[in-house]
Design a protein around this motif. Structure first.
Motif, PDB file in Angstrom:
ATOM      1  N   ALA A  28       0.828  -1.210   0.000  1.00  0.00           N
ATOM      2  CA  ALA A  28       0.000   0.000   0.000  1.00  0.00           C
ATOM      3  C   ALA A  28       0.859   1.255   0.000  1.00  0.00           C
ATOM      4  O   ALA A  28       0.566   2.234  -0.698  1.00  0.00           O
ATOM      5  N   ALA A  29       1.956   1.213   0.779  1.00  0.00           N
ATOM      6  CA  ALA A  29       2.860   2.358   0.840  1.00  0.00           C
ATOM      7  C   ALA A  29       3.529   2.605  -0.509  1.00  0.00           C
ATOM      8  O   ALA A  29       3.695   3.750  -0.946  1.00  0.00           O
ATOM      9  N   ASN A  30       3.924   1.534  -1.190  1.00  0.00           N
ATOM     10  CA  ASN A  30       4.553   1.658  -2.517  1.00  0.00           C
ATOM     11  C   ASN A  30       3.583   2.254  -3.527  1.00  0.00           C
ATOM     12  O   ASN A  30       3.940   3.100  -4.343  1.00  0.00           O
ATOM     13  N   LYS A  31       2.334   1.790  -3.436  1.00  0.00           N
ATOM     14  CA  LYS A  31       1.322   2.293  -4.359  1.00  0.00           C
ATOM     15  C   LYS A  31       1.088   3.785  -4.130  1.00  0.00           C
ATOM     16  O   LYS A  31       0.985   4.572  -5.076  1.00  0.00           O
ATOM     17  N   ARG A  32       1.017   4.172  -2.831  1.00  0.00           N
ATOM     18  CA  ARG A  32       0.835   5.583  -2.494  1.00  0.00           C
ATOM     19  C   ARG A  32       2.016   6.415  -2.977  1.00  0.00           C
ATOM     20  O   ARG A  32       1.853   7.515  -3.506  1.00  0.00           O
ATOM     21  N   ARG A  33       3.221   5.866  -2.790  1.00  0.00           N
ATOM     22  CA  ARG A  33       4.418   6.598  -3.196  1.00  0.00           C
ATOM     23  C   ARG A  33       4.434   6.852  -4.706  1.00  0.00           C
ATOM     24  O   ARG A  33       4.768   7.933  -5.175  1.00  0.00           O
ATOM     25  N   LYS A  34       4.040   5.830  -5.475  1.00  0.00           N
ATOM     26  CA  LYS A  34       3.998   5.982  -6.938  1.00  0.00           C
ATOM     27  C   LYS A  34       3.004   7.069  -7.343  1.00  0.00           C
ATOM     28  O   LYS A  34       3.269   7.861  -8.256  1.00  0.00           O
TER      29      LYS A  34
END
Length: 466
Positions: free
Chosen positions: A252-258
């Motif tokens: 979820a954090a990676n998706k938000r970062r992207k």
């Protein structure tokens, strides 16, 4: 006052005379003194009995009433008067013994001082001249007596004795005594801190758990030999769940970062392209949630009454009411938990926004040092370090700790604005002991001293023990 000073001076003179004589057979002398006192008391009582017998019944009754005693027939009134007067003489002897003790203690205190200390004390008190130590002690004792030292010493003695009596009492007895005396038994700040500690232990400031984390498992009975295996299996399962949760959070954090890395134009383009899909997805999620709720309601309705009661008990809910009411109570509780989780998520995002601002205000070198201290990678630019630190804050519980501290601080302020009576009710409801024994003792002593009852209470307690 003059008579009292003469009595104290007499006591002082007697002490000086006695200390000048070696008392080799003190125990025998004490026995002789006690026997002498008994004989003297018997003679006094005998003489007084004759006087009372010689009085008329009316005069005797008037005397008895004047002393605050209960009248009766003549023989009874004589006995009552003799006992009353004997008690008065005993109280007087006890008072004189205490006075004697106070004077002795003060004399010993002065005699324990060095010559230079005595000289300085005499100068401060206006006593001048070349004087011997014994003369200085005598003059200081006289001055102490004139300054009401005896009464002050007796008050200190009564205070110390009463303090000892209160100190051995239990908290419940002290609290009851405080209520009887109209003394405040609790301290507001102590109530606040103990209520906070209770609420912390109850998990009121902890991160709300998801339904998956709070899933109910029916208690299973196991043999003693299976306990270790069950614990090991439970620990293995817990570790798997923790690892899975970590992976989901990282994804979820990676998706938000992207998404955050995308430019404004890219985001607008993505929204325009997926607008219909987003609406479909939102409606789809609402439908899924409704299906979950319907399935959960059916699951609860299919449970037995005992199983529902156990579930209610584990959730800290009332176990009374019909089966339908119990199921509705569980559904309402779970809905509330989801709302709390949602609200908590919003607080997390707010905290991370503030945390991002704090990190972005630091230099790249400072950020890399923080990453090193936390065991994180230091490659990339400033924004990479900020992102890593924010993701780490989510993972290692820093966010939860910070929010818990903030919630506790807000709750403390709320409790401090409440009235003591309301805080007491909260303490009683939570079975929180809000009393401090030392505070109750100190406040009772102060109350009794202010109302002039300390000495009276000490005398009464002494009589009860006798």
């Amino acid at each position: 006052m003059a008579l009292k000073r003469k009595a104290v001076a007499k006591v002082t003179e007697e002490i000086d005379v006695q200390e000048a004589v070696q008392e080799e057979n003190q125990p025998e002398e004490d026995d002789e003194e006690e026997e002498k006192l008994k004989q003297q008391e018997a003679q006094t009582t005998s003489a007084r009995k004759k006087e009372l017998k010689a009085m008329g019944a009316a005069d005797l009754k008037e005397l008895v009433v004047r002393k605050g005693l209960e009248p009766g027939n003549k023989a009874n009134m004589i006995e009552v008067m003799l006992n009353h007067e004997a008690e008065a003489r005993a109280a007087q002897r006890e008072h004189e013994a205490k006075m004697r003790m106070v004077v002795i203690q003060k004399k010993e205190e002065l005699e324990a001082m060095s010559a230079s200390e005595l000289k300085d004390l005499c100068s401060a008190k206006g006593i001048t001249g070349v004087l011997s130590k014994s003369v200085r002690v005598g003059k200081l004792l006289q001055l102490w007596q004139q300054e009401d030292g005896v009464n002050k010493g007796l008050a200190q003695m009564a205070w110390a004795k009463r303090e000892g009596e209160l100190a051995v009492m239990g908290k419940a007895a002290l609290r009851k005594l405080c209520e009887q005396r109209g003394v405040e038994a609790v301290v507001k700040e102590v109530m606040v801190e103990r209520l906070l500690r209770y609420e912390v232990e109850a998990g009121l400031f902890a991160r709300p758990v998801t339904e998956h984390e709070a899933k109910e498992e029916a208690p299973r009975t196991t043999n003693k030999g299976d306990v270790v295996e069950a614990l090991l299996a439970s620990e293995a399962s817990r570790k798997k769940e923790v690892e899975l949760k970590k992976q989901q959070e990282e994804a979820a954090a990676n998706k938000r970062r992207k998404l955050e890395e995308m430019s404004l134009q890219e985001l607008k383009k993505a929204l325009s392209m997926l607008k219909k899909d987003d609406m479909v997805e939102a409606l789809f999620q609402v439908g899924i949630q409704e299906e979950k709720m319907a399935a959960r309601k059916a699951e609860l309705n299919a449970m037995g009454k005992d199983e529902l009661k156990q579930l209610l008990f584990r959730k800290g809910l009332e176990t009374t009411g019909s089966k339908h009411a119990q199921a509705e109570a569980i559904l309402a509780h779970e809905a509330k938990s989801r709302e709390e989780l949602k609200a908590y998520g919003a607080k997390v995002e707010q905290f991370l926004v503030k945390r991002r601002q704090e990190l972005e205000a630091k230099t790249a070198a400072e950020l890399k040092d923080i990453c090193v201290n936390k065991g994180l990678k230091v490659g990339g630019g400033k924004e990479d370090c900020v992102q890593r630190l924010l993701e780490e804050a989510r993972r290692d519980g820093d966010v939860d700790k910070a929010l818990a501290m903030l919630a506790r601080a807000n709750r403390r302020e709320e409790l401090l604005t409440m009235e003591s009576a309301d805080l007491k009710k909260l303490c009683d409801q939570a079975s929180v002991d809000a009393t401090v024994k030392e505070v109750m003792v100190e406040r009772l002593l102060t109350h009794e001293a202010e109302h002039g009852t300390t000495a009276k209470v000490v005398v009464e307690s002494s009589r009860k023990r006798k």
